[in-house]
Design an enzyme around this catalytic site. Structure first.
Site, mmCIF file in Angstrom:
data_model
loop_
_atom_site.group_PDB
_atom_site.id
_atom_site.type_symbol
_atom_site.label_atom_id
_atom_site.label_comp_id
_atom_site.label_asym_id
_atom_site.label_seq_id
_atom_site.Cartn_x
_atom_site.Cartn_y
_atom_site.Cartn_z
ATOM 1 N N ASP A 1 46.135 26.122 45.572
ATOM 2 C CA ASP A 1 44.869 25.573 46.071
ATOM 3 C C ASP A 1 44.686 24.192 45.452
ATOM 4 O O ASP A 1 45.585 23.682 44.786
ATOM 5 C CB ASP A 1 43.688 26.533 45.837
ATOM 6 C CG ASP A 1 43.151 26.504 44.412
ATOM 7 O OD1 ASP A 1 43.717 25.802 43.548
ATOM 8 O OD2 ASP A 1 42.135 27.189 44.165
ATOM 9 N N ASN B 1 61.494 37.549 43.379
ATOM 10 C CA ASN B 1 61.438 37.244 41.943
ATOM 11 C C ASN B 1 62.409 36.161 41.497
ATOM 12 O O ASN B 1 62.111 35.388 40.580
ATOM 13 C CB ASN B 1 61.737 38.518 41.131
ATOM 14 C CG ASN B 1 60.652 39.575 41.286
ATOM 15 O OD1 ASN B 1 59.520 39.262 41.646
ATOM 16 N ND2 ASN B 1 61.000 40.827 41.020
ATOM 17 N N SER C 1 58.800 47.633 34.489
ATOM 18 C CA SER C 1 60.157 47.633 35.059
ATOM 19 C C SER C 1 60.612 46.202 35.351
ATOM 20 O O SER C 1 61.799 45.890 35.225
ATOM 21 C CB SER C 1 60.212 48.485 36.329
ATOM 22 O OG SER C 1 59.256 48.045 37.267
ATOM 23 N N ARG D 1 51.042 36.683 38.040
ATOM 24 C CA ARG D 1 51.943 37.077 39.127
ATOM 25 C C ARG D 1 52.970 38.103 38.656
ATOM 26 O O ARG D 1 53.294 39.058 39.374
ATOM 27 C CB ARG D 1 52.654 35.838 39.687
ATOM 28 C CG ARG D 1 53.578 36.161 40.845
ATOM 29 C CD ARG D 1 53.960 34.913 41.613
ATOM 30 N NE ARG D 1 54.659 35.235 42.843
ATOM 31 C CZ ARG D 1 55.949 34.971 43.050
ATOM 32 N NH1 ARG D 1 56.662 34.352 42.129
ATOM 33 N NH2 ARG D 1 56.510 35.293 44.197
ATOM 34 N N HIS E 1 45.826 33.443 44.055
ATOM 35 C CA HIS E 1 46.335 32.130 44.447
ATOM 36 C C HIS E 1 45.334 31.011 44.188
ATOM 37 O O HIS E 1 45.546 29.885 44.614
ATOM 38 C CB HIS E 1 46.797 32.160 45.907
ATOM 39 C CG HIS E 1 48.013 33.017 46.124
ATOM 40 N ND1 HIS E 1 48.559 33.276 47.346
ATOM 41 C CD2 HIS E 1 48.807 33.670 45.230
ATOM 42 C CE1 HIS E 1 49.629 34.058 47.216
ATOM 43 N NE2 HIS E 1 49.792 34.320 45.934
ATOM 44 N N HIS F 1 53.773 41.745 40.333
ATOM 45 C CA HIS F 1 55.113 42.165 40.752
ATOM 46 C C HIS F 1 55.608 43.377 39.975
ATOM 47 O O HIS F 1 56.475 44.101 40.446
ATOM 48 C CB HIS F 1 56.094 40.993 40.633
ATOM 49 C CG HIS F 1 55.955 39.998 41.746
ATOM 50 N ND1 HIS F 1 56.971 39.199 42.188
ATOM 51 C CD2 HIS F 1 54.882 39.683 42.511
ATOM 52 C CE1 HIS F 1 56.543 38.434 43.185
ATOM 53 N NE2 HIS F 1 55.268 38.701 43.392
HETATM 54 C C1 HEM Z 1 48.947 39.087 49.421
HETATM 55 C C2 HEM Z 1 50.253 39.021 49.319
HETATM 56 C C3 HEM Z 1 50.937 37.980 48.487
HETATM 57 C C4 HEM Z 1 51.969 37.197 48.871
HETATM 58 C C5 HEM Z 1 52.671 37.221 50.217
HETATM 59 C C6 HEM Z 1 52.273 36.319 47.774
HETATM 60 C C7 HEM Z 1 53.283 35.379 47.777
HETATM 61 C C8 HEM Z 1 53.453 34.406 46.813
HETATM 62 C C9 HEM Z 1 54.434 33.367 46.863
HETATM 63 C C10 HEM Z 1 55.470 33.175 47.973
HETATM 64 C C11 HEM Z 1 54.272 32.595 45.770
HETATM 65 C C12 HEM Z 1 55.093 31.363 45.393
HETATM 66 C C13 HEM Z 1 56.301 31.800 44.584
HETATM 67 C C14 HEM Z 1 57.317 30.713 44.388
HETATM 68 O O1 HEM Z 1 57.392 29.788 45.195
HETATM 69 O O2 HEM Z 1 58.080 30.783 43.405
HETATM 70 C C15 HEM Z 1 53.191 33.142 45.013
HETATM 71 C C16 HEM Z 1 52.719 32.630 43.825
HETATM 72 C C17 HEM Z 1 51.729 33.223 43.070
HETATM 73 N N1 HEM Z 1 51.117 34.426 43.348
HETATM 74 FE FE1 HEM Z 1 51.232 35.482 45.044
HETATM 75 N N2 HEM Z 1 51.421 36.582 46.743
HETATM 76 C C18 HEM Z 1 50.589 37.594 47.124
HETATM 77 C C19 HEM Z 1 49.612 38.190 46.352
HETATM 78 C C20 HEM Z 1 49.349 37.857 45.047
HETATM 79 C C21 HEM Z 1 48.504 38.626 44.162
HETATM 80 C C22 HEM Z 1 47.843 39.955 44.512
HETATM 81 C C23 HEM Z 1 48.458 37.948 42.984
HETATM 82 C C24 HEM Z 1 47.734 38.302 41.719
HETATM 83 C C25 HEM Z 1 46.600 38.964 41.680
HETATM 84 C C26 HEM Z 1 49.265 36.763 43.138
HETATM 85 C C27 HEM Z 1 49.427 35.788 42.189
HETATM 86 C C28 HEM Z 1 50.218 34.669 42.342
HETATM 87 C C29 HEM Z 1 50.223 33.564 41.402
HETATM 88 C C30 HEM Z 1 49.315 33.430 40.176
HETATM 89 C C31 HEM Z 1 51.184 32.658 41.840
HETATM 90 C C32 HEM Z 1 51.607 31.351 41.157
HETATM 91 C C33 HEM Z 1 52.641 31.678 40.080
HETATM 92 C C34 HEM Z 1 53.127 30.496 39.288
HETATM 93 O O3 HEM Z 1 52.640 29.381 39.441
HETATM 94 O O4 HEM Z 1 54.031 30.715 38.463
HETATM 95 N N3 HEM Z 1 49.806 36.762 44.386
HETATM 96 N N4 HEM Z 1 52.714 34.265 45.664
#
Ligand code: HEM
Ligand SMILES: *[C@@H]1O[C@H](CO)[C@@H](O)[C@H](O)[C@H]1NC(C)=O
Ligand SMILES: *[C@@H]1O[C@H](CO)[C@@H](O)[C@H](O)[C@H]1NC(C)=O
Ligand SMILES: *[C@@H]1O[C@H](CO)[C@@H](O)[C@H](O)[C@H]1NC(C)=O
Length: 317
Positions: free
Chosen positions: A238, A94, A76, A62, A193, A66
């Site tokens: 998931d 972030n 950055s 993630r 995700h 970002h």
């Molecule tokens: C499509 C638009 C996307 C949205 C709106 C989105 C939004 C989010 C949000 C809200 C979270 C939870 C953050 C938190 O509660 O602290 C999250 C977690 C995460 N996102 Fe996304 N995301 C998107 C796309 C992506 C992409 C493109 C990737 C990587 C290829 C990604 C990888 C992840 C991962 C791995 C987590 C879990 C991180 C952790 O457990 O530390 N996301 N995302």
């Protein structure tokens, strides 16, 4: 007419050549002579980090996303705030959310010990994200290298360019299009995700207010995410949070997407077919994901004499 057409052809060739030259600067062999063991150093450090805590594979993936979406993959996102500028760490997507900065610091110090002032933080992050995915059972891909590090960061960019969990499908498509990624890339990359966790504050309105949600899934998620309070309580994105698989898409087909934005990919719109394909085929998903990761990792890199090789990923030299 003929000269018009010749001009057009020449212009197309010229533009393609420019695009090729710009791309040619990133290469998987960029450090072959200057830091031949870079891949092994990053891999070993990620093995230790993910061994200590599986979620770290997700967190670093993630962090890379970002980074790339805010002025390109230029590290950055790693810069701490200074008196001169405010970095990206306190941007809304972030703050209290991105994690793993100390893992990147630890990798960087090993890399500096082996190859002083040679490998950028941006390349370390690109490699570490790939390794995080592999270590959680996902696909591998070849990471093009040669990015350099930004001398500045953009708080406003991080607040405006990263997609929000309340996004509609149209919002998601346009936010990825702004980065040169098309709707299929977006749907494949959302499969990030497949791993990791989200805070209650990011999915509360989904589980209390959305109608396109499986009722027992919503009930279940509400037990750890009250209608008010418990903002930082975590839930898996998931059902197999430490395993990179296609369960994410199977959940979407069952209306069990955790984020509103996740379920937008399967809600009667243009991406339904691709979501269904991925839900039926891990092979199709994982190969498209890997290709889209390479595409994302090529967003506006600093190359040549632009930027710098930061010595400490948190501060400009
Ligand atoms: C499509 C638009 C996307 C949205 C709106 C989105 C939004 C989010 C949000 C809200 C979270 C939870 C953050 C938190 O509660 O602290 C999250 C977690 C995460 N996102 Fe996304 N995301 C998107 C796309 C992506 C992409 C493109 C990737 C990587 C290829 C990604 C990888 C992840 C991962 C791995 C987590 C879990 C991180 C952790 O457990 O530390 N996301 N995302
Ligand atoms: C590493 O490189 C920097 C900048 O080139 C130099 O100032 C420093 O002395 C080097 N350190 C070591 C241990 O070689
Ligand atoms: C998106 O781009 C990829 C490769 O860059 C391509 O294979 C795919 O067909 C494109 N999808 C759409 C809908 O244009
Ligand atoms: C659900 O939607 C209503 C009406 O928009 C709003 O007042 C309420 O705060 C929302 N509840 C949650 C938990 O998001």
């Amino acid at each position: 007419m003929a000269s018009n057409r010749n001009f057009l052809i020449a212009a197309i060739i010229f533009v393609s050549l420019l695009a090729w030259l710009a791309n040619a600067q990133l290469s998987p062999n960029f450090y072959a002579r200057t830091c031949p063991n870079i891949q092994g150093i990053v891999r070993n450090a990620m093995m230790q980090a993910v061994g200590r805590e599986s979620r770290m594979g997700a967190s670093i993936l993630r962090m890379f996303f970002h980074d790339c979406f805010v002025n390109g993959c230029d590290a950055s996102v790693l810069l701490d705030d200074t008196a001169i500028f405010t970095g990206e760490k306190t941007a809304q997507p972030n703050q209290n959310s991105l994690r793993g900065f100390e893992v990147i610091d630890a990798i960087k110090s090993r890399v500096e010990a082996a190859c002083n002032a040679t490998v950028s933080c941006a390349d370390i992050l690109a490699l570490a994200a790939r390794d995080g995915v592999i270590l959680l059972g996902g696909p591998s891909w070849t990471v093009p290298l040669g990015r350099r590090d930004a001398r500045t960061a953009s708080l406003s960019g991080a607040n405006s360019q990263l997609p929000s969990p309340s996004s509609s499908l149209a919002d998601l498509i346009s936010s990825f299009a702004a980065q040169g990624l098309n709707a299929s890339d977006m749907t494949a990359l959302s499969g990030g995700h497949a791993i990791g966790l989200a805070r209650c504050s990011t999915f509360r309105s989904r589980i209390y207010n959305d109608t396109n949600i499986d009722a027992s899934f919503a009930t279940n998620r509400r037990t750890d995410c009250p209608a008010s309070g418990g903002d930082t309580n975590l839930a898996p994105l998931d059902q197999t949070t430490n395993h990179f698989d296609n369960n994410y898409y199977q959940n979407l087909v069952a209306q069990r997407g955790l984020l509103h934005s996740d379920q937008e990919l399967f809600n009667g719109g243009s991406q339904d077919g691709l979501v269904r394909t991925y839900s039926n085929s891990y092979m199709a998903f994982s190969s498209d994901f890997a290709a889209a990761m390479v595409k994302m990792s090529n967003i506006s890199p600093l190359t040549g004499t632009n930027g710098e090789i930061r010595r400490n990923c948190r501060v400009v030299n």
